[in-house]
Design a protein around this motif. Structure first.
Motif, PDB file in Angstrom:
ATOM      1  N   UNK A   1      -6.175  13.184   0.236  1.00 14.93           N
ATOM      2  CA  UNK A   1      -6.886  13.245   1.540  1.00 14.93           C
ATOM      3  C   UNK A   1      -6.764  12.280   2.363  1.00 14.93           C
TER       4      UNK A   1
ATOM      5  N   UNK B   1       0.790  -1.389   0.059  1.00 12.96           N
ATOM      6  CA  UNK B   1      -0.130   0.000  -0.006  1.00 12.96           C
ATOM      7  C   UNK B   1       0.999   1.174  -0.033  1.00 12.96           C
TER       8      UNK B   1
ATOM      9  N   UNK C   1       2.582   1.768  -3.392  1.00 13.12           N
ATOM     10  CA  UNK C   1       1.786   2.267  -4.446  1.00 13.12           C
ATOM     11  C   UNK C   1       1.522   3.774  -3.918  1.00 13.12           C
TER      12      UNK C   1
ATOM     13  N   UNK D   1       2.210  21.029   1.345  1.00 12.80           N
ATOM     14  CA  UNK D   1       1.434  19.739   1.235  1.00 12.80           C
ATOM     15  C   UNK D   1       0.110  19.720   0.954  1.00 12.80           C
ATOM     16  N   UNK D   2      -0.328  19.224  -0.331  1.00 15.33           N
ATOM     17  CA  UNK D   2      -1.748  19.426  -0.695  1.00 15.33           C
ATOM     18  C   UNK D   2      -2.827  18.734   0.039  1.00 15.33           C
ATOM     19  N   UNK D   3      -2.480  17.858   0.944  1.00 14.66           N
ATOM     20  CA  UNK D   3      -3.426  16.829   1.502  1.00 14.66           C
ATOM     21  C   UNK D   3      -4.363  17.461   2.367  1.00 14.66           C
ATOM     22  N   UNK D   4      -5.647  17.220   2.066  1.00 19.51           N
ATOM     23  CA  UNK D   4      -7.027  17.713   3.204  1.00 19.51           C
ATOM     24  C   UNK D   4      -6.842  16.600   4.160  1.00 19.51           C
ATOM     25  N   UNK D   5      -6.832  17.129   5.575  1.00 16.84           N
ATOM     26  CA  UNK D   5      -6.822  15.824   6.493  1.00 16.84           C
ATOM     27  C   UNK D   5      -7.966  16.058   7.309  1.00 16.84           C
TER      28      UNK D   5
ATOM     29  N   UNK E   1       0.012   6.248  -6.813  1.00 17.35           N
ATOM     30  CA  UNK E   1      -0.934   5.769  -7.203  1.00 17.35           C
ATOM     31  C   UNK E   1      -2.342   5.529  -6.089  1.00 17.35           C
ATOM     32  N   UNK E   2      -2.089   5.922  -4.862  1.00 18.03           N
ATOM     33  CA  UNK E   2      -3.101   6.143  -3.844  1.00 18.03           C
ATOM     34  C   UNK E   2      -3.222   7.363  -3.435  1.00 18.03           C
ATOM     35  N   UNK E   3      -4.670   7.868  -3.527  1.00 18.94           N
ATOM     36  CA  UNK E   3      -4.794   9.409  -3.254  1.00 18.94           C
ATOM     37  C   UNK E   3      -5.596   9.552  -2.056  1.00 18.94           C
ATOM     38  N   UNK E   4      -6.306   8.578  -1.509  1.00 13.94           N
ATOM     39  CA  UNK E   4      -7.063   8.834  -0.477  1.00 13.94           C
ATOM     40  C   UNK E   4      -6.532   7.685   0.500  1.00 13.94           C
ATOM     41  N   UNK E   5      -6.878   8.025   2.026  1.00 13.22           N
ATOM     42  CA  UNK E   5      -6.094   6.942   2.921  1.00 13.22           C
ATOM     43  C   UNK E   5      -7.168   7.098   4.160  1.00 13.22           C
ATOM     44  N   UNK E   6      -7.380   5.948   4.757  1.00 19.41           N
ATOM     45  CA  UNK E   6      -8.075   5.841   5.953  1.00 19.41           C
ATOM     46  C   UNK E   6      -7.130   5.294   6.981  1.00 19.41           C
ATOM     47  N   UNK E   7      -6.750   5.944   7.945  1.00 23.30           N
ATOM     48  CA  UNK E   7      -5.670   5.448   9.207  1.00 23.30           C
ATOM     49  C   UNK E   7      -6.546   5.485  10.599  1.00 23.30           C
TER      50      UNK E   7
END
Lengths: 809, 195
Positions: free
Chosen positions: A367, A329, A332, A392-396, A337-343
């Motif tokens: 995100x 994961x 990738x 960092x573009x990530x929406x958190x 290749x992975x754009x969204x992620x749940x932790x």
């Protein structure tokens, strides 16, 4: 665990290997000490002397990553000295089976290896069959291709000299352990093994455990009180989360994830429903279709019908032979290749190997959704060390969750006891249970698909997802009952053997998985949990009876144990072929001539001496017997020693295959490896401490615990420290080719150098409980050092054996 | 030394003696701590007792939470003496369980949101977060959805969203996570079982 925690007191010999039970499982260790009080011998085999070693009869240090060599030597010792339990081996294992004539083993490779793919074709890892299709057997065990003779031949190479030279264990120590442990190969003695991450965190992790399983079968230690193989697992519900398969390769109850090549339900069920032609094999997995179709029904309810293969096409399918584990994961994600992620309830930026790569990977996300009771390094990656948040573009999203005692539900311990817990208080502020967050997120997504449609929208729109109560909170009982299973229509169950006929109404709960059906008349979220409720909705997970009729500590009325409240797995193997207990002093089960009494037996059938109705004891195996020869593993049916990916040796002393031939190699630019390198000359391992838990993501926020264990340190043997002129308490750094970990030096006598292949090898170790976020001066994750590589079967990372340097600042 | 509730009962007799000694100039801090325990004892006697299971390793030790009936707050957590595995005993982490309650000032209590390129968290409400997350999930899934693989086989999967966790939530929550992930078509699904 095949057994359970209280059962440890029943052992005569306990081998603790791959675990520091006294510090990491103190209450489990209480039961080990209880065995010791009754005269049991306790042995600790571990690279480091710990508090576990201090309370054992003796400690044997071995070099990290050489467990198979150590245990392979024990198999050799047992067979050479005729210490195996003959009756058990002959009747309850596949020792007598004849292996295919094409099977071979040469210079570290089994037959069928494809070097390009790093994979085996397992066609020759099979048994010869007779005219009926039943495996051919030689009950004299003399046939040169019998499993027994092949096993003997394979491990004859693991001589004391060889094993000693690989492991760094003296021959005297090897013999001491082998003799004591092999003494349990008699009917009235029990030996057990306790392991933890010290065995799983290797490129040969599964085979470490399998080598011990072979020993336990040879000594007749499986299925008995005080025996078995016991994983002391490290998270409160890791048994439950594994049972419910938050895993890429399995669905709840260990059903197989759907591979792309099996395009229809029929093909899928055909492939995964094992067939045995042996009338004495119960082959319990022949019920597979009942479990699988009931699972699909639990998802899509009335929308899953025979006409649409119960929604089979709506399920995602994975490419054949491809893995999607944590390391895959993040690989990738690193590749964009992975754009969204749940932790959820996790801190993978600290816990995943090669953390620097993981942290870079997170920067590629659009995100991230976090759910937890405390903040951690994963949720704050956007302002970690050396990271500029403005780039960092990530929406958190960081969602506040209820703590364990602020919600009702069940938790499964490693002994498979599913215990109900109650809500003591409301969670603070806006926090709600993770389950409720999950329900609400998907409900919102579902609304969008109902309105807008989208690809494979049926899977979402048709999903049964009504798990909120009328106040808008998670209805935990409703979920638990869906997991247990219910009848979807009025049903009559006839038991021909017992001559009973029972009627169930639509909506009533299924009282046991034996009643699940593949025709859509039952829905069950996880077949192994079926029976956690009675048909009349009595919740057995709440049971708190302390009766102990066998006096073995089974506590059958305390909580619910899967499967069907069985406390010790494979328990029919505790009796001889007529059902008489091998050990009358620890009577786990006994056949009265009519029925089994004691623990819940592994199936109701008579013992196997009854040729007409009797069954073999290992009912989940297709052939009904314990697998000394195990073709299910990817790197071979017999475990073989290979060096860790990073090792102090240029060559594997056993063969030309330096590392596990089936291991997957990750190839990104951040996946560097340095084996047998002068720059990184010391073996390193990582571990925990009593006061912290895992990444420390919960415990570092607690003042009492943090004060006791405030910061990262490295343990260095005093001989190495002297060589490097490092003083106890000095600030130094540990480096690998992937990163560096500044920390405090703890100079100790607990690590001693090993003599390996004629040279001195030093080993060091660090705890893995720290991260940069909090406390600010506590040090960062040790996983900046570890390589992205894992076990060839399970992809558990190799945290326990890699190469580092130790440097003064 | 850890003082359990039951052990403490047998020690309370010593407190009177401690108070008498204070006039001799001895350190009274331990005595005060005992006295605090004593007042907690009285509260425990009238508290609601709720059982739970430890949230650290997987031994599955039992705990008893004492809840103040008036406020509904937990004020004490200790080992469950009736539990067959731990028989009342706990390790250091279990013994410190109380520090996981809302008494710990580090607990997350608000929905936090960090906008793209933002430098701080912002407090938001559940409605905002749920609506925004659903939009992002759907847009990402729809954009990257793989109906057929390279071989042309029907796979109906979403490869551009990953899921990680958790082995420290309850069974019912694990099952919901497992089902949610499959309904969305995720294949990169994993948790701490591997680490």
């Amino acid at each position: 665990m095949t057994n359970h925690y209280c059962d440890l007191k029943n052992a005569d010999v306990i081998l603790i290997m791959g675990s520091n039970a006294a510090e990491h499982h103190p209450i489990a260790f209480k039961w080990i000490l209880r065995a010791k009080e009754k005269g049991a011998k306790i042995i600790h085999v571990d690279p480091r002397y710990t508090r576990t070693s201090a309370r054992c009869d003796f400690h044997v240090p071995l070099r990290s990553g050489t467990d198979i060599a150590f245990l392979g030597g024990m198999i050799n010792y047992i067979l050479e000295n005729n210490k195996h339990f003959k009756d058990y081996v002959l009747n309850y294992t596949n020792a007598s089976f004849i292996v295919d004539s094409g099977f071979s083993f040469k210079d570290g490779l089994f037959s069928g290896y494809d070097a390009k793919k790093r994979k085996y074709n397992k066609d020759t890892w099979a048994f010869e069959k007779d005219g009926r299709g039943v495996p051919r057997r030689d009950m004299t065990l003399a046939h040169p291709r019998s499993v027994f003779q092949l096993l003997k031949k394979h491990y004859s190479r693991y001589t004391l000299d060889k094993v000693s030279s690989i492991t760094g264990v003296t021959k005297e120590n090897l013999l001491k352990v082998y003799e004591i442990y092999a003494s349990t190969g008699v009917p009235d003695k029990a030996g057990t093994e306790c392991y933890a991450l010290g065995w799983t965190h290797h490129t040969v992790g599964s085979q470490n455990i399998r080598t011990m399983s072979i020993i336990q079968l040879l000594l007749g230690n499986m299925g008995i009180a005080g025996g078995g193989i016991n994983a002391l697992r490290g998270e409160p519900n890791v048994q439950g989360s594994t049972d419910h398969c938050i895993l890429y390769g399995n669905l709840p109850g260990y059903l197989k994830m759907l591979p792309a090549s099996l395009g229809t339900l029929e093909k899928y069920l055909h492939k995964y429903t094992p067939v045995s032609k042996d009338p004495q094999s119960a082959n319990y997995y022949s019920n597979y279709p009942n479990f699988f179709v009931s699972f699909l029904k639990s998802l899509w309810d009335d929308k899953a019908t025979r006409n649409n293969d119960f929604g089979y096409d709506w399920m995602p399918k994975i490419d054949d032979g491809k893995a999607y584990s944590t390391m895959h994961m993040f690989d990738a994600m690193y590749a964009g290749k992975i754009k969204g992620f749940f932790a959820i309830g996790a801190d993978p930026a600290v816990s995943t190997p090669n953390s620097n790569k993981v942290r870079k990977a997170l920067e590629n996300l659009d995100w991230l959704v976090g759910e937890n009771i405390f903040n951690n390094e994963t949720y704050e990656f956007w302002r970690g060390p050396g990271v500029d948040p403005t780039r960092i573009k990530t929406e958190c999203f960081l969602l506040p969750a209820s703590a364990s005692m602020e919600k009702e539900g069940s938790q499964s311990n490693s002994g498979r006891w599913v215990q109900w817990k109650y809500k003591a208080a409301d969670a603070p502020g806006d926090a709600i249970p993770v389950g409720e967050i999950e329900i609400k997120i998907l409900a919102e997504v579902k609304k969008l698909y109902e309105k807008e449609g989208g690809p494979n929208a049926e899977a979402i729109v048709n999903l049964k997802w009504d798990y909120l109560d009328n106040k808008g909170h998670m209805d935990v009982l409703k979920v638990a009952q869906q997991v247990n299973g219910r009848f979807t229509k009025d049903t009559v169950i006839e038991d021909k053997a017992k001559k009973t006929r029972t009627e169930f109404k639509k909506g009533q709960l299924v009282p046991t998985f034996g009643m699940l059906k593949d025709d859509g008349s039952t829905a069950c979220g996880n077949w192994i949990m079926s029976g956690s409720f009675t048909a009349d909705s009595v919740n057995k997970m709440k049971s708190r009876g302390k009766e102990d009729p066998t006096e073995l500590g089974l506590f059958p009325n305390w909580s619910f144990a899967w499967p069907v409240n069985r406390r010790i797995l494979y328990n029919r193997a505790s009796c001889d072929v007529s059902g008489k207990p091998y050990n009358p002093k620890r009577k786990l089960l006994e056949w009265t001539g009519e029925k089994w009494v004691g623990d819940v037996p592994d199936g109701p059938w008579p013992p196997m001496a009854d040729k007409a109705k009797g069954k073999y004891p290992f009912i989940m195996q297709r052939d009904g017997l314990g697998a000394l020869f195990g073709p299910g593993m990817v790197e071979g049916p017999f475990p073989e020693h290979y060096e860790p990916l990073e090792s102090p040796l240029e060559k594997n002393p056993m063969s030309s295959q330096r590392i596990n031939p089936a291991v997957e190699i990750f190839k990104s630019d951040m996946d560097k490896v340095a084996s047998a390198s002068d720059k990184f000359p010391y073996v390193c391992t990582t571990y925990s401490c009593t006061e912290h838990w895992c990444t420390g993501a919960l415990t570092r926020w607690q003042a009492w615990l943090l004060e006791a264990m405030p910061e990262l340190y490295v343990e260095i043997g005093d001989e190495l420290a002297k060589e490097l002129k490092i003083k106890n308490g000095e600030r130094i750094k540990v480096t690998s080719i992937r990163g560096e970990a500044p920390c405090v030096a703890m100079v100790t006598k607990r690590f001693k150098p090993f003599q390996v292949e004629g040279k001195t090898v030093h080993q060091v170790g660090l705890p893995f409980n720290y991260g940069w976020l909090f406390p600010k001066d506590g040090g960062d994750s040790t996983n900046v050092l570890t390589p992205t590589v894992g076990d060839a079967n399970t992809f558990c990372p190799e945290y326990k054996a890699f190469m580092v340097n130790v440097e003064k600042l | 030394m850890q003082i359990t509730r039951r052990g403490f009962l047998t020690m309370t007799g010593a407190i009177g003696g401690g108070v008498a000694l204070s006039s001799l100039g001895l350190n009274l801090n331990p005595t005060r701590a005992y006295a605090d325990e004593l007042s907690k004892m009285d509260r425990i006697k009238i508290a609601k007792q709720v059982t739970t299971i430890c949230c650290y390793c997987s031994v599955g030790c039992g705990l008893v939470c004492s809840v103040d009936k008036a406020t509904g707050k937990i004020f004490n957590i200790e080992g469950d003496a009736d539990h067959p595995i731990n028989e009342g005993s706990l390790c250091a982490k279990g013994a410190g369980f109380f520090d996981l309650t809302e008494a710990n000032k580090h607990r997350l209590t608000k929905v936090l949101y960090r906008k793209p390129y933002g430098t701080e968290w912002e407090e938001k409400d559940w409605d905002f977060a749920l609506e925004r997350m659903a939009r992002l999930i759907k847009d990402t899934r729809d954009k990257g959805f793989v109906k057929r693989n390279a071989k042309g086989e029907l796979v109906n999967r979403c490869e551009n969203i990953g899921h990680y966790g958790s082995s420290n939530v309850d069974n019912e929550e694990c099952w919901l996570i497992s089902v949610k992930s499959r309904a969305l078509g995720l294949v990169y699904i994993d948790h701490q079982a591997r680490v």
